[in-house]
Design an enzyme around this catalytic site. Structure first.
Site, PDB file in Angstrom:
ATOM      1  NE  ARG A   1     -38.677 -10.608 -21.597  1.00  0.00           N
ATOM      2  CZ  ARG A   1     -37.804 -10.641 -22.589  1.00  0.00           C
ATOM      3  NH1 ARG A   1     -37.368  -9.526 -23.161  1.00  0.00           N
ATOM      4  NH2 ARG A   1     -37.331 -11.791 -23.024  1.00  0.00           N
ATOM      5  N   GLY A   2     -35.406 -10.983 -19.062  1.00  0.00           N
ATOM      6  CA  GLY A   2     -34.351 -11.698 -19.761  1.00  0.00           C
ATOM      7  C   GLY A   2     -33.204 -11.969 -18.810  1.00  0.00           C
TER       8      GLY A   2
ATOM      9  NE  ARG B   1     -39.815 -12.845 -13.816  1.00  0.00           N
ATOM     10  CZ  ARG B   1     -39.922 -13.135 -15.106  1.00  0.00           C
ATOM     11  NH1 ARG B   1     -39.261 -12.425 -16.002  1.00  0.00           N
ATOM     12  NH2 ARG B   1     -40.670 -14.149 -15.509  1.00  0.00           N
TER      13      ARG B   1
ATOM     14  CG  ASP C   1     -35.370 -17.228 -17.856  1.00  0.00           C
ATOM     15  OD1 ASP C   1     -35.412 -16.059 -17.447  1.00  0.00           O
ATOM     16  OD2 ASP C   1     -35.804 -17.581 -18.963  1.00  0.00           O
TER      17      ASP C   1
ATOM     18  CG  ASN D   1     -36.105 -20.422 -22.488  1.00  0.00           C
ATOM     19  OD1 ASN D   1     -35.494 -19.439 -22.078  1.00  0.00           O
ATOM     20  ND2 ASN D   1     -36.671 -20.461 -23.678  1.00  0.00           N
TER      21      ASN D   1
END
Length: 382
Positions: free
Chosen positions: A64-65, A98, A254, A264
């Protein structure tokens, strides 16, 4: 966390963790991840030998990230190329995993374009796959370099905005360190650089409900680096501001729209409102790969809605993957509905500055963002 063949560029803080690497074994190539759903109880690697398994890892937040998702997307396309699979389809599947995280699509498309160009040049499938892997590794190295530059720009900005003498009291949300990057991170990297230069007085870490990325991941990284930190529930932030205990807020992103709106981790927008009211700088730290000039404004950003079980259940014990309805203990009545957006949107007027590897934008305007991105070859293009 650079892959096994990448080297840390001169002047860049060496990564503290190995979170993503390309692996060649007799069984074939694979993307190997540090499973972040099991942190901090277990440091367990997850082997993704094909694109579907990598897509699952992305959806379940094992990886993630924003920046790291871009790297994962790139390696995922390289994996499809190495396996002789449909590269265009792989890029599409990865990008959809995502939808809010713009880096994911950027990394996948970039490597897919490199692969397609090699195929069209007539060098053959094996050589084209090697080109794809080289492009993914280049993206990995570039992100590590960007991380170091953001840390330095961010620290210089803090020196301008805050009183002399250091001892900065910084509040952060979610996780933005080595676990999300090819280097030391984004917002966390600024705090880490401050710590290493003796300028960090206190790192305040939001738990970041419902999946506790702050408690599980940021506190984990802060502890590994010997940083002075304290954990707080998200709804305790207001009292912390009221007590005058926060000098600046540092978050990642993001996706950043063309007007400077920032998507975010959910909970970021309330912090921006609090910071504005209390006259505290609110800083967004993100690479230019997170900027999406094709997304006009915040209302155009697709916000991922996640499972209700992430809110209605808690993980039963350490080491069990977090989230996704994995048999946790119920904390709400059976069948309870839950509102569970993964992100919220902070409008540009609440953002003091955006820190990128190309420099700082303040005030945050669409014109300023476009000008900064024009200086970068990494700006996201659909």
């Amino acid at each position: 966390m650079a892959d096994q063949d990448a080297q840390t560029p001169v002047g860049i803080d060496p990564p503290a963790l190995s979170v993503l690497r390309w692996d060649e074994s007799p069984d074939g190539p694979a993307v190997v991840l540090l499973d972040q759903t099991r942190l901090p109880a277990e440091e367990t690697e997850l082997v993704c030998a094909d694109v579907p398994s990598l897509v699952r890892a992305i959806r379940t937040l094992a990886v993630r990230g924003a920046p790291l998702l871009g790297i994962a997307g790139g390696y995922g396309v390289a994996l499809a190329a190495a396996r002789g699979e449909d590269v265009a389809l792989a890029a599409e599947l990865l990008e959809r995993a995502r939808p809010t995280a713009v880096n994911l699509g950027y990394g996948a498309r970039r490597v897919a374009r490199g692969y397609q160009a090699a195929v069209e040049s007539g060098v053959g499938r094996e050589a084209s796959a090697a080109v794809a892997l080289a492009e993914a590794r280049a993206l990995h190295r570039e992100d590590a370099a960007a991380s170091g530059r953001m840390a330095q720009y961010g620290l210089e900005l803090l020196a301008e905005l805050l009183p002399e003498g250091g001892g900065h009291r910084l509040l952060t949300h979610c996780n933005t360190g080595a676990l999300v990057s090819g280097g030391s991170g984004t917002a966390f990297a600024v705090a880490l650089r401050a710590h290493r230069e003796g300028r960090l007085g206190q790192l305040w870490v939001d738990e970041t409900r419902p999946l506790l990325q702050g408690a599980r991941l940021t506190a984990y990284e802060a502890d590994r680096n010997g940083m002075p930190y304290s954990l707080l529930t998200d709804n305790a932030a207001g009292s912390l501001f009221a007590a005058g205990e926060v000098d600046a807020v540092l978050i990642g992103a993001d996706r950043i729209a063309a007007d400077g709106s920032v998507a975010n981790k959910v909970g970021s927008y309330p912090l921006a409102v609090l910071a504005k009211y209390h006259h505290v700088p609110f800083l967004v730290v993100a690479p230019t790969t997170t900027v999406d000039l094709e997304t006009v404004d915040g209302t155009s950003i697709v916000v991922e809605q996640r499972s209700a079980t992430e809110v209605t259940e808690i993980t039963p014990k350490p080491g069990v993957p977090v989230g996704g309805g994995c048999g946790g203990t119920a904390v709400a009545p059976p069948g309870a509905k839950a509102y569970n957006p993964a992100f919220d949107i902070t409008p540009p007027e609440l953002v003091t500055a955006i820190v990128t590897e190309e420099g700082v934008i303040s005030p945050v305007t669409g014109v300023g963002l476009a000008e900064l991105c024009a200086r970068s070859s990494q700006v996201t293009i659909s």
